[in-house]
Design a protein around this motif. Structure first.
Motif, short mmCIF file in Angstrom:
data_model
loop_
_atom_site.label_atom_id
_atom_site.label_comp_id
_atom_site.label_asym_id
_atom_site.label_seq_id
_atom_site.Cartn_x
_atom_site.Cartn_y
_atom_site.Cartn_z
N VAL A 6 0.83 -1.20 0.00
CA VAL A 6 0.00 0.00 0.00
C VAL A 6 0.87 1.26 0.00
N VAL A 7 1.99 1.24 0.71
CA VAL A 7 2.85 2.43 0.72
C VAL A 7 3.37 2.72 -0.69
N PHE A 8 3.70 1.68 -1.44
CA PHE A 8 4.09 1.86 -2.85
C PHE A 8 2.95 2.52 -3.62
N ALA A 9 1.73 2.09 -3.35
CA ALA A 9 0.57 2.67 -4.03
C ALA A 9 0.38 4.14 -3.65
N LEU A 10 0.62 4.48 -2.39
CA LEU A 10 0.51 5.88 -1.97
C LEU A 10 1.52 6.74 -2.70
N ALA A 11 2.75 6.26 -2.79
CA ALA A 11 3.78 7.02 -3.49
C ALA A 11 3.44 7.15 -4.98
N THR A 12 2.91 6.08 -5.55
CA THR A 12 2.51 6.12 -6.95
C THR A 12 1.41 7.14 -7.18
N MET A 25 -2.79 16.49 1.44
CA MET A 25 -3.25 16.60 2.83
C MET A 25 -3.39 15.25 3.51
N ILE A 26 -3.00 15.21 4.79
CA ILE A 26 -3.18 14.04 5.64
C ILE A 26 -3.73 14.50 6.98
N GLN A 27 -4.06 13.52 7.83
CA GLN A 27 -4.64 13.85 9.14
C GLN A 27 -3.80 13.20 10.24
N GLN A 28 -2.86 13.96 10.76
CA GLN A 28 -2.00 13.46 11.82
C GLN A 28 -2.68 13.57 13.18
N PRO A 29 -2.30 12.69 14.14
CA PRO A 29 -1.27 11.67 14.00
C PRO A 29 -1.74 10.53 13.10
N VAL A 30 -0.88 10.17 12.15
CA VAL A 30 -1.24 9.14 11.19
C VAL A 30 0.01 8.34 10.82
N TYR A 31 -0.21 7.16 10.29
CA TYR A 31 0.86 6.25 9.86
C TYR A 31 1.96 7.04 9.15
N TYR A 32 3.17 6.99 9.69
CA TYR A 32 4.25 7.90 9.28
C TYR A 32 4.65 7.82 7.80
N PRO A 33 4.52 6.68 7.10
CA PRO A 33 4.86 6.70 5.67
C PRO A 33 4.00 7.67 4.84
N PHE A 34 2.82 8.06 5.36
CA PHE A 34 2.01 9.04 4.64
C PHE A 34 2.83 10.31 4.42
N ALA A 35 3.44 10.81 5.50
CA ALA A 35 4.25 12.03 5.39
C ALA A 35 5.48 11.77 4.53
N ASN A 83 -5.04 4.49 11.58
CA ASN A 83 -3.86 4.03 12.29
C ASN A 83 -3.00 5.26 12.57
N PRO A 84 -2.75 5.64 13.83
CA PRO A 84 -2.82 4.79 15.02
C PRO A 84 -3.98 5.04 15.97
N VAL A 85 -4.91 5.98 15.70
CA VAL A 85 -5.89 6.33 16.75
C VAL A 85 -7.08 5.38 16.79
N SER A 86 -7.10 4.39 15.91
CA SER A 86 -8.09 3.30 15.94
C SER A 86 -9.53 3.75 15.73
N ARG A 87 -9.73 4.83 14.97
CA ARG A 87 -11.09 5.24 14.64
C ARG A 87 -11.60 4.45 13.44
N GLY A 265 4.81 8.09 19.80
CA GLY A 265 3.77 8.84 19.12
C GLY A 265 4.28 9.90 18.17
N ALA A 266 5.43 10.49 18.47
CA ALA A 266 5.97 11.55 17.63
C ALA A 266 6.28 11.07 16.22
N MET A 267 6.45 9.76 16.03
CA MET A 267 6.66 9.21 14.69
C MET A 267 5.50 9.56 13.77
N PHE A 268 4.33 9.72 14.35
CA PHE A 268 3.11 9.91 13.57
C PHE A 268 2.76 11.39 13.39
N GLY A 269 3.70 12.24 13.74
CA GLY A 269 3.50 13.67 13.63
C GLY A 269 3.52 14.34 14.99
#
Length: 302
Positions: A6-12, A25-35, A83-87, A265-269
Motif C-alpha cells: 500500500v505504501v508503494f501505491a501511496l507514493a505512486t 493533505m493528511i490527518q496526523q497523528p497518522v501512519y508515518y509513511p504518509f508524510a 492508524n494509530p488512533v483506531s477510529r 507517538g511523535a513518529m506519527f506527527g
C-alpha cells in the motif's frame, strides 16, 4: 490492480496526481509513511490534525475545508480505519470529508488496509461504496498483509474505477518498471480471502480479548496511562501524558527501563507527542509480560 504494498501505491498516487510543489493533505497523528511519500516526492505536506475530544478523536471539518482552499490541495490521503488512533469512521464523517473534496476537485486515496479489524459495535464503510460520484474520485487500497500476516509476499489490491485516474496510476507504475506481480503473493492472497474466514474470526475474537486485557490492566495498574478506546485495528493508542515526562524521558522509560519496542507517538506527527502505539496482535503471554515490564518501569519513577 496489484502493487507490492500500500505504501508503494501511496507514493505512486502522489506522483500520478500531483506535481512537485503541489499540496497533499493528511490527518496526523497518522501512519508515518504518509508524510514520507509526500515529502520524499517534493510535495507540500498539509496537515488537518485530528482533534482529541473527551478521549475520542474527531475530524476537524472547518480546518479541513479551510486548508484545502488555502493550500490548493490536489490529493487527500485518508486512513480508514485510522492508524494509530483506531477510529472506524462513520458514514456521515466519510461523506462530509468526501463532499469537501468533491467541491474542490481533490482526489482521495483511501488506505483501508485495516478494514478487516473492526470491534463489535462499529462498522467499516468503504468510501467508494457511498455512490458513483464518490467512487469516481477515490483510489481504494486494501491488502491481505495485515489481515493474514502476508506482508512479505508483497501483494496489495488497488481499486480505481475512474479510467483516467487508473491510466495515470498505471503510467507511473510502468515508469518505475513495475509491471509484473508476485505470483506466490497472488496465490496466497486468493487462498486467504477464499479459505481464511474461520481463522480470521478466531483471530478477531482473540484480539478483542487482548484489548479487554490491556484496558483492565491499565485501569488497575497504570491509571496514569489512558487507553484511547479502539474501534478497529490491532494497534492501540496510549495517552502517556499523565506520566508528566518529556519526549526523551518517555522514550527512555519505554526502551531502556521497560525494555519494550513500542512506536513513539511523535513518529506519527507532532500531534502524537506524549503517546505510544502498541501492537496487541500477539500471544496474551507476551502482552502480559510487556505490561508488567511497563508497570515496573513506571513504578520506579521518582
Amino acid at each position: 490492480m496489484k502493487t507490492p504494498g500500500v505504501v508503494f501505491a501511496l507514493a505512486t498516487a502522489v506522483q500520478a496526481y500531483t506535481r512537485e510543489g503541489e499540496s497533499v493533505m493528511i490527518q496526523q497523528p497518522v501512519y508515518y509513511p504518509f508524510a514520507n511519500v509526500i515529502e520524499n516526492n517534493h510535495r507540500q505536506l498539509v496537515n488537518n490534525p485530528l482533534r482529541l475530544v473527551d478521549g475520542h478523536y474527531e475530524m476537524d471539518f472547518e480546518d479541513f475545508e479551510r486548508k484545502v482552499v488555502q493550500n490548493d490541495v490536489k490529493l487527500f490521503i485518508l486512513c480508514s480505519p485510522h492508524n494509530p488512533v483506531s477510529r472506524v469512521w462513520k458514514e456521515w464523517e466519510l461523506r462530509k470529508a468526501a463532499d469537501i473534496c468533491r467541491k474542490y476537485d481533490v482526489i482521495i486515496v483511501s488506505d483501508e488496509i485495516h478494514s478487516d479489524f473492526v470491534f463489535p459495535g462499529h462498522k467499516h464503510t468503504i468510501l467508494a461504496s457511498l455512490g458513483e460520484e464518490y467512487a469516481d474520485m477515490v483510489i481504494t487500497c486494501t491488502a491481505p498483509s495485515k489481515t493474514f500476516n502476508l506482508a512479505g509476499l508483497q501483494t496489495s489490491n488497488i481499486f480505481i474505477p475512474n479510467h483516467k485516474l487508473k491510466r495515470q496510476f498505471t503510467d507511473v507504475m510502468n515508469s518505475a518498471a513495475y509491471n509484473q506481480c508476485n505470483m506466490m503473493g497472488l496465490a496466497a492472497c486468493q487462498a486467504a480471502y477464499e479459505e481464511g474466514g474461520p481463522w480470521l474470526e478466531e483471530l478477531k475474537s482473540y484480539l478483542y480479548d487482548n484489548y479487554q486485557y490491556i484496558k483492565t490492566f491499565l485501569e488497575k495498574r497504570l491509571p496514569q496511562i489512558k487507553l484511547i478506546e479502539p474501534e478497529g485495528t490491532y494497534l492501540l493508542w496510549l495517552d502517556c501524558r499523565g506520566l508528566g515526562l518529556s519526549e526523551s524521558e518517555l522514550e527512555d522509560l519505554v526502551v531502556n527501563k521497560a525494555n519494550l519496542w513500542l512506536d513513539r507517538g511523535a513518529m506519527f506527527g507532532k500531534d502524537g507527542e506524549g503517546f505510544e502505539r502498541i501492537n496487541i496482535a500477539c500471544p496474551r503471554k507476551t502482552l502480559a509480560q510487556a505490561l508488567e515490564q511497563l508497570a515496573d518501569a513506571v513504578g520506579q519513577l521518582g
